[in-house]
Design an enzyme around this catalytic site. Structure first.
Site, short mmCIF file in Angstrom:
data_model
loop_
_atom_site.label_atom_id
_atom_site.label_comp_id
_atom_site.label_asym_id
_atom_site.label_seq_id
_atom_site.Cartn_x
_atom_site.Cartn_y
_atom_site.Cartn_z
N LYS A 150 0.83 -1.20 0.00
CA LYS A 150 0.00 0.00 0.00
C LYS A 150 0.87 1.25 0.00
CE LYS A 150 -3.96 1.75 2.73
NZ LYS A 150 -4.81 1.41 3.90
N SER A 152 -9.49 1.20 3.00
CA SER A 152 -8.73 2.09 2.15
C SER A 152 -7.65 1.40 1.33
CB SER A 152 -8.09 3.18 3.02
OG SER A 152 -7.17 2.63 3.94
N SER A 192 -9.40 -1.64 6.98
CA SER A 192 -8.91 -1.30 5.65
C SER A 192 -8.14 -2.40 4.94
CB SER A 192 -8.04 -0.04 5.72
OG SER A 192 -8.83 1.08 5.97
#
Length: 490
Positions: free
Chosen positions: A84, A158, A182
């Protein structure tokens, strides 16, 4: 200068005479000289060597032309990995999914080092909701992220790019961060496996914070086994826990091996009651299959949810507001201390770089925190502690809890906003960030071509128990003729 120090003394409720103030000013000047002389490797110019990795789903961002490797063997050998974009990778841009921000780290986050040491092949960065404010995966400032199972549905956030990269086969393993769900939410929306480890089980050094008392790093993969290998590679039993969830590593904290043990699984009534009829029906279908499995025993359990949803808003957004006020420095628990990072974030904040979505998520809690002198934050923490005690009571009766990951099927794009339907997505995941429990999500059924996923939640530090039990569920689903999670892209 004396006026400045007097103002600071007043803000701290210190009542000193003029001589004491003068002595403190002299001491501060001396400390300033010392601080100016401290070397900082982050000050060196770091060349950005990556390039944009383009894909039809908007899942990938900066990456390497040739995958970066360190070891030729290891548990993650030949596994293609993305991380990420709030996780530092040396020489790749770190944007946190925001259109107006970029910083090039001169170091790797600890989890990246461990992936490379385990033989992984690092492709680059995965897209994300800007500054990790999901939860639907619709709020990246870099590229629109598309759910490969159903383009009209959200990919989950996310860690949106991480979930999509694994679901589409662009990567075998992806790392995400999980502050309120997330990792687990995009895994559930995209029909893959996601693991949130026990808080403090994985180092967050080199990871941009959202809420430091809730933040975790976890893997996403197509199978529990692959996710377990990745979790084992990045885990750190030595990590200090600074937020009161005492770390006491046990044999089950690391990822356990396959177990012949029979697990007692508690199906939490209150979480099911919050779910749509479609999701509840899918979970009940799974339970029907489990009843014939010798490895699992089901038991209905009750856990009062109290005001745990509101506690998440009071804690998470408030901590992010503190982080902004300190311009990128979490004193006493910094993920990294780097002057270039602090300057870059300070400039971004001062230039009004945050999107309306982030602002609307943060402002209510930040305002209440200021108006109550922090009492609202304390109330949120107390509510979380009370919920944690109720969970512990449930674990006196069962080994793990079974909880739907999402309360509905993956929502249609545009249906969830900063204040509307937020807990359709976050409501079943965020509570376990507040308590620090490990949770493994995996797809178990489908409806209307969309995945239905469940979480296997274990007591703190029993990550291996959650993994082992999730393996059993995965086998049951694979052998069932009636449970049908949607097929992933080839």
């Amino acid at each position: 200068m004396s006026d400045d120090i007097e103002t600071i003394a007043e803000s701290l409720a210190f009542d000193l005479n003029d001589d004491d103030i003068a002595d403190c000013r002299e001491s501060a000047d001396r400390l300033a000289d010392i601080a100016a002389g401290v070397s900082d490797d982050s000050e060196r110019t770091v060349e950005r060597t990556g390039s944009l990795l383009e894909d039809e789903y908007g899942a990938l961002l900066d990456g390497f032309e040739t995958p970066r490797t360190r070891e030729t063997g290891g548990p993650l050998a030949d596994q293609r990995i993305v991380v990420k974009d709030n996780i530092a990778v040396e020489h790749l841009g770190l944007t946190c999914g925001s259109a107006g921000f970029e910083y090039v780290p001169g170091f790797d986050a600890t989890v990246v080092e461990r992936l490379l040491e385990a033989g992984g092949e690092l492709l680059g960065k995965a897209n994300m909701d800007a500054f990790a404010f999901g939860p639907t995966g619709e709020f990246s400032g870099r590229a629109d992220v598309v759910n490969p199972i159903a383009a009209d549905r959200v990919p989950g956030g996310s860690s949106s790019g991480s979930g999509v990269a694994v679901a589409t086969g662009l990567a075998d393993v992806a790392l995400g961060t999980d502050t309120g769900g997330s990792v687990r939410i995009p895994a559930a929306c995209c029909g893959v496996v996601g693991v949130k480890p026990t808080f403090g089980h994985v180092s967050t050094h080199g990871v941009v914070p959202f809420a430091p008392s809730l933040d975790t790093v976890g893997p996403l993969a197509r199978s529990v086994e692959t996710a377990a290998d990745a979790l084992s590679a990045i885990s750190d039993e030595r990590t200090a826990d600074s937020f009161g969830q005492t770390s006491s590593p046990s044999e089950s904290q690391a990822v356990a091996a396959d177990s012949d043990e029979t697990f007692t699984v508690g199906v939490v009534t209150e979480f099911l009651e919050e779910c749509s009829e479609t999701v509840t029906r899918g979970v009940r279908s799974l339970c029907g299959e489990v009843e014939s499995a010798s490895e699992l025993e089901l038991e209905e359990v009750s856990v009062d949810l109290g005001s745990i949803e509101d506690a998440y808003l009071l804690v998470g957004a408030t901590e992010f507001a503190w982080y902004l006020r300190q311009r990128g420095l979490v004193r006493g628990n910094g993920s990294t201390y780097a002057r270039r990072w602090s300057r870059a974030l300070r400039e971004f904040v001062d230039d009004d770089g945050f999107s309306d979505h982030v602002a609307k998520r943060v402002l209510p809690s930040a305002t209440l925190d200021a108006e109550t002198d922090g009492d609202s934050y304390v109330a949120g923490r107390l509510e979380a502690e009370a919920f944690g005690r109720r969970l512990e009571a449930a674990f006196d009766r069962v080994d793990v809890l079974l909880v739907p990951t999402l309360r509905t099927l993956p929502p249609e794009r545009g249906d969830v906003s900063a204040h509307d339907r937020l807990f359709d997505v976050l409501g079943n995941t965020a509570p376990f960030n507040l308590t620090g429990n490990p949770a493994v999500t995996l797809p178990v059924d489908g409806a209307d071509g969309l995945p239905i996923s469940v979480q296997v939640v274990a007591p703190r530090h029993d990550d291996g128990v959650a993994i082992d039990c999730a393996r059993v569920f995965e086998e049951i689903v694979a052998e069932s003729a009636s449970l049908e999670p949607p097929a992933l892209p080839a």
